[in-house]
Structure formats: structure tokens, C-alpha cells
Write a protein that holds these residues in place. Structure first.
Motif: not given
Length: 286
Positions: A149-161
């Protein structure tokens, strides 16, 4: 191995029907030939992404590499990141463009079986470098890769393709958050981190929204009109609305009417839009 040579190997691998199938028993390819880009492991944009997306969880290339090879003493200047874009085929795009509020079965197959192709391609690239005695890893396949969970963007991951592809010169983001590449945004994306210094791909853009017609001139809202969930507005992409629609509407539809199992398939904002299969801000050839 240089990037042109690697790209040729990827194109050759994808040309083998057994490697690139839209599904069991089908002769149709999952994707067209890939685009390949590269960035140095110490590119400042990787550090920016960590700070911007999630300082507590998002990986830089050297952090991903350390997870793959514990105890190594690699530093960011030792590394390069190779990224690729897998364009959806014209057959899949046309089938998907004919649908209404539900994904086409072709798109659902590309979402499920196509990602299996992408996973196998990640392993193939890692093996190619290993054959040359070069350590490499695919961050998205590491056991420690997870959603966050990104504080700024919500749903996220540890590595974004997608963000990795952006750093590697392969595209910029649109109003829907999709990555607009030279082959459009109807794509899948993959990457590996390599312990070698490879020639970077020039970034021909200076702004992360540069290839989106809406941000370029405020005139295009095609992806807004295509989204059945109302998850895209002039303010951007509402991830909660998008996820809710997919998990509660389209995924059950895929299970009940198409494949017999759940697939988080939608992608309606990626077709019947000016950026479907090209960079719409680029001058057309001829």
C-alpha cells in the motif's frame, strides 16, 4: 551480450509457437514481437520511484538483486535493468474492441496465458545471462515480491514493471495509468536486473505523461469513455473503483462464461483509444 543481440534472442524465442501461445490447443500467438529497453542500475529515476511510491517497501535494482543473491556485494553501478514490452496482437485487440462492458475471451486468455508466456520469458532472459556467467534476476518472480500500500498512490507492489519500462525508455503514462509505448498501451511488460553494464536506451521524453494526448493538449478522454466502472476521470485513475469492478464483475464473468476460473481481466481502456497500438503524439510515417 548487448541490447540489440538480446532483443534478437527475445524475438526469436517469441517466434516459437510453443513459447508464445494464447492458450492450450490454440495456434494464435499471445503477443507480437517484443520491444526491449535498458537503463543503468544507478539511474536516478529508480531512487525517485522508491521515494515517490513507497520508501518502506519499493525496491531499487540493487535491493531486488540483493534479495535474489543474498550476501552479494553488488552496488548499483554494477547493474543494468533490461525491460521489455509485449504488444497485444491485432487479433486480440480487434476482438476486445468489439466488446461492451465485459472483456473478450481473447483478452482474458492473454491476461492469463499471456502472463505465463511473460513469466517464461523472464526465466529465459535470466538463463541467457547465466549461460554467459552473468548473474541476473527477475524481480517480479522473486519470493519476496509482494503487493503493498503506497501512502501516495494506494495499491502498489515492491517492483513495478510499468515504471521500470518507463525508466528504460519504453514509454510514458496516460490518464488511465497505462503505459503508452511506441506500440501503444495494449501490452504486458517484464524485466530483469543484470550484473553487467549495458548500453542504456535513450529516453526520448522528459515528462512522465508526455505521450498522452490528454496531458499533451487536454483534448482526449477516450479511456474515460471506455471504462465501464467510471474509474477514470480528468483527475486520473481511481484504483479502488477499478479493482472493485474487476474483482466483483469481470473476474466472475471470466470464470462463469469464458475460462472456468477467475482471471482479473478487463483492459477495456486499452483498446478503441488513440494510444491503443501506437504513440499518438508521434508523427505518422509516410
Amino acid at each position: 551480450m548487448d541490447i540489440p543481440s538480446l532483443a534478437a534472442r527475445l524475438v526469436g524465442w517469441m517466434a516459437v509457437p510453443e513459447n508464445n501461445s494464447l492458450g492450450p490447443g490454440l495456434d494464435l500467438p499471445a503477443f507480437d514481437a517484443p520491444l526491449v529497453g535498458c537503463a543503468p542500475g544507478d539511474d536516478p529515476l529508480f531512487d525517485f520511484l522508491k521515494r515517490d511510491i513507497g520508501p518502506g517497501f519499493y525496491w531499487t535494482p540493487v535491493e531486488a538483486f540483493a534479495h535474489a543473491f543474498p550476501g552479494t556485494e553488488a552496488v548499483s553501478t554494477d547493474l543494468s535493468v533490461v525491460s521489455w514490452v509485449l504488444p497485444q496482437t491485432e487479433h486480440t485487440r480487434r476482438a476486445h474492441a468489439r466488446t461492451g462492458d465485459m472483456p473478450s475471451i481473447e483478452w482474458s486468455r492473454a491476461r492469463h496465458y499471456g502472463e505465463k508466456v511473460n513469466e517464461a520469458l523472464r526465466r529465459f532472459v535470466v538463463e541467457l545471462f547465466a549461460e554467459e556467467g552473468v548473474e541476473a534476476c527477475a524481480p517480479a518472480l522473486l519470493p519476496l515480491w509482494t503487493r503493498a500500500e503506497s501512502p501516495k498512490y494506494g495499491f502498489a507492489s515492491t517492483w513495478s514493471e510499468r515504471h521500470t519500462a518507463h525508466v528504460c525508455g519504453l514509454g510514458t503514462f496516460g490518464l488511465s495509468d497505462g503505459l503508452i509505448t511506441p506500440r501503444g498501451k495494449a501490452i504486458r511488460v517484464g524485466s530483469v536486473v543484470v550484473r553487467a553494464r549495458l548500453t542504456p536506451t535513450p529516453r526520448t521524453y522528459t515528462d512522465h505523461h508526455e505521450w498522452c494526448l490528454f496531458f499533451a493538449g487536454g483534448k482526449c478522454r477516450a479511456c474515460m469513455k471506455r471504462c465501464p466502472a467510471g474509474a477514470i476521470s480528468e483527475k486520473g485513475h481511481d484504483k479502488v473503483k477499478c479493482k472493485t469492478y474487476i474483482r466483483s464483475i469481470t473476474a466472475p464473468y471470466v470464470e462463469e462464461r469464458q475460462l472456468g476460473f477467475r482471471v482479473n481481466s478487463c483492459g477495456l481502456c486499452q483498446v478503441r483509444v488513440p494510444c491503443e497500438h501506437r504513440n499518438p503524439t508521434a508523427r505518422r510515417e509516410g
